[in-house]
Design an enzyme around this catalytic site. Structure first.
Site, PDB file in Angstrom:
ATOM      1  N   CYS A  72       1.420  -2.225  -5.438  1.00 44.22           N
ATOM      2  CA  CYS A  72       0.232  -2.934  -4.957  1.00 44.22           C
ATOM      3  C   CYS A  72      -1.039  -2.150  -5.273  1.00 44.22           C
ATOM      4  O   CYS A  72      -1.439  -1.273  -4.504  1.00 44.22           O
ATOM      5  CB  CYS A  72       0.359  -3.169  -3.450  1.00 44.22           C
ATOM      6  SG  CYS A  72      -1.062  -4.006  -2.750  1.00 44.22           S
ATOM      7  N   CYS A  76      -3.769  -2.284  -2.708  1.00 48.99           N
ATOM      8  CA  CYS A  76      -3.584  -1.459  -1.499  1.00 48.99           C
ATOM      9  C   CYS A  76      -3.881   0.008  -1.786  1.00 48.99           C
ATOM     10  O   CYS A  76      -4.477   0.691  -0.969  1.00 48.99           O
ATOM     11  CB  CYS A  76      -2.135  -1.505  -0.994  1.00 48.99           C
ATOM     12  SG  CYS A  76      -1.381  -3.097  -1.012  1.00 48.99           S
ATOM     13  N   ASP A  77      -3.418   0.484  -2.919  1.00 51.99           N
ATOM     14  CA  ASP A  77      -3.372   1.926  -3.145  1.00 51.99           C
ATOM     15  C   ASP A  77      -4.322   2.443  -4.226  1.00 51.99           C
ATOM     16  O   ASP A  77      -4.437   3.644  -4.417  1.00 51.99           O
ATOM     17  CB  ASP A  77      -1.933   2.339  -3.524  1.00 51.99           C
ATOM     18  CG  ASP A  77      -0.942   1.976  -2.429  1.00 51.99           C
ATOM     19  OD1 ASP A  77      -1.338   2.029  -1.250  1.00 51.99           O
ATOM     20  OD2 ASP A  77       0.207   1.630  -2.744  1.00 51.99           O
TER      21      ASP A  77
END
Ligand code: NAP
Length: 307
Positions: free
Chosen positions: A131, A134-135
Site C-alpha cells: 500500500c 499508506c506507507d
C-alpha cells in the site's frame, strides 16, 4: 440464531449492515482480519458521491459503520475460518466460535497478492508494503521499488515519486495491463525507471529488520544482481477472500464468487456483496451499492420464509 450475519466490515459489509439494521434484522457484522477493508488502506477518496472536497478512506468506512450501529448493527471482532452452508441454518466459525444464521451476506473482499519470496512476509511493515498510499511517506528522498504492470503499479509508482528520490518499476514482461493514460503518465515521470523482463528473487535484510535491497533476475538472460532500495511495494493484484466457501458456492478460477444474478449465490439465503464477487469495478461506491442489494435481498428472502 441471527436473521443475518454479514461477513466483512468494508464498504460493502457496512452498507449491507445499514440496510439490514434499518429493516429491523439486527445484523451481526463480522469485522474480518482487515477491519474496514481496503478503504482503510487508502488516503483520500475523491470520487465517492456526496463529498465534494473528498474524504479520507478510513473516515468514510468508519462513518458507514457508525451509521449502521446507530440502527442497531452489532460488530464482532474476528474472522470467519469455516462455514457450513450445506443446510439451514447456515453456520460460520468465527475464530473457533460457531454462529448460526438464517441468511448470510459474504462481503469478505479481496486482499493484496504477495510474491511469496523467502523473506517477504518477515519484512512486511519494515519496508515491504502492498500500500503505497499508506506507507509512501516513510521514504522521503530514498530509493524504492514497485513490482507490477497494471494500473495499480502505475498509480503507486507515480504516487511514490512525491516522496522517493527514485522509483524502480519492475515488471515481468514488456507488455502492460495498465491503461494507456496511466502508463504514459508513469513513463513521463523522470523519477520512475522501468525494469522490464525482470523479477525479484528475494528481499533483504531480515537480520537488520528493514529493507535494504532486493535480488533481481533478468528473465531473458537469467542474470542476477542486487539493487539497494529502502522500500519494496507490491502491486500485483488481489486475491478474493473466499477460502471458507470453496466447494460450497460457485467460484470462478481465480476464486471470485460467481453471481447468480443480483446479490444471489447458488445457495438460496446466501448473498454476496463487493470485491469478493466484483473483479471489474472494484470501487467503494459499487461495493456500497452491492451491500445495499444484498441486504434488500436478504430481507425479501426472510419475509418470504415467514420470518
Ligand atoms: P492487474 O491489472 O491484475 O495487474 C497485476 C499486475 O501484476 C500484472 O501486470 C501482472 O503481470 C503482475 N503480476 C501478477 N502476479 C505477478 C507475479 N507473481 N510476479 C510478477 N508480477 C505479477 O491488477 P491491478 O493493477 O491491481 O488492477 C486491478 C484492477 O483495478 C484493474 O481493472 C485496474 O484497471 C483497476 N485499477 C484502476 C485504477 C485507476 O483507474 N485509478 C487504479 C488501480 C487499479 P502480467 O501482466 O504479466 O500478468
Amino acid at each position: 440464531m441471527r436473521n443475518v450475519i454479514i461477513l466483512g466490515s468494508g464498504c460493502a459489509g457496512s452498507t449491507a449492515a445499514i440496510y439490514a439494521a434499518r429493516a429491523g434484522l439486527n445484523p451481526l457484522v463480522v469485522v474480518g482480519h482487515e477491519p474496514g477493508g481496503q478503504l482503510f488502506l487508502t488516503t483520500e477518496v475523491e470520487n465517492f458521491p456526496g463529498f465534494p472536497e473528498g474524504i479520507q478512506g478510513p473516515d468514510l468506512v468508519l462513518n458507514i459503520q457508525k451509521q449502521a450501529e446507530r440502527f442497531g448493527a452489532e460488530y464482532l471482532y474476528g474472522g470467519v475460518q469455516e462455514a457450513d452452508l450445506s443446510k439451514r441454518p447456515f453456520r460460520v466459525s468465527i475464530d473457533g466460535n460457531w454462529q448460526e444464521c438464517r441468511t448470510l451476506i459474504i462481503a469478505t473482499g479481496a486482499s493484496a497478492r504477495w510474491l511469496g519470496l523467502p523473506n517477504e512476509q518477515k519484512l512486511i511493515g519494515h519496508g515491504v508494503s502492498s500500500c503505497a498510499t499508506c506507507d509512501g511517506a516513510f521514504y522521503r528522498d530514498q530509493k524504492v521499488m514497485v513490482v507490477g504492470g497494471g494500473d495499480s503499479a502505475m498509480e503507486e509508482a507515480t504516487f511514490l515519486t512525491r516522496f522517493a528520490s527514485e522509483v524502480t518499476l519492475v515488471h515481468r514482461r514488456e507488455e502492460f495491463r495498465a491503461s494507456k493514460i496511466m502508463l504514459d503518465r508513469a513513463r513521463a515521470n523522470p523519477k520512475i525507471k522501468f525494469l522490464l523482463n525482470a523479477t525479484v528473487d528475494d528481499v533483504y535484510d531480515v537480520s537488520q529488520n528493514m529493507v535494504t535491497g532486493v535480488k533481481l533476475r533478468n528473465l531473458m538472460t537469467g542474470e542476477t544482481w542486487d539493487q539497494e532500495v529502502a522500500g519494496f511495494f507490491l502491486a500485483i493484484g488481489h486475491i478474493p477472500n473466499t477460502k471458507p466457501f470453496v466447494g460450497q458456492i460457485d467460484l470462478d478460477p481465480d476464486g471470485y464468487i460467481l453471481s447468480k444474478g443480483g446479490a444471489r449465490t447458488k445457495i438460496p439465503g446466501v448473498f454476496h456483496a463487493g470485491d469478493v464477487q466484483d473483479r471489474i469495478y472494484r470501487q467503494a461506491i459499487t461495493a456500497a451499492g452491492a451491500g445495499c442489494m444484498a441486504a434488500m435481498e436478504a430481507e425479501k428472502f426472510l419475509e418470504h420464509e415467514g420470518h
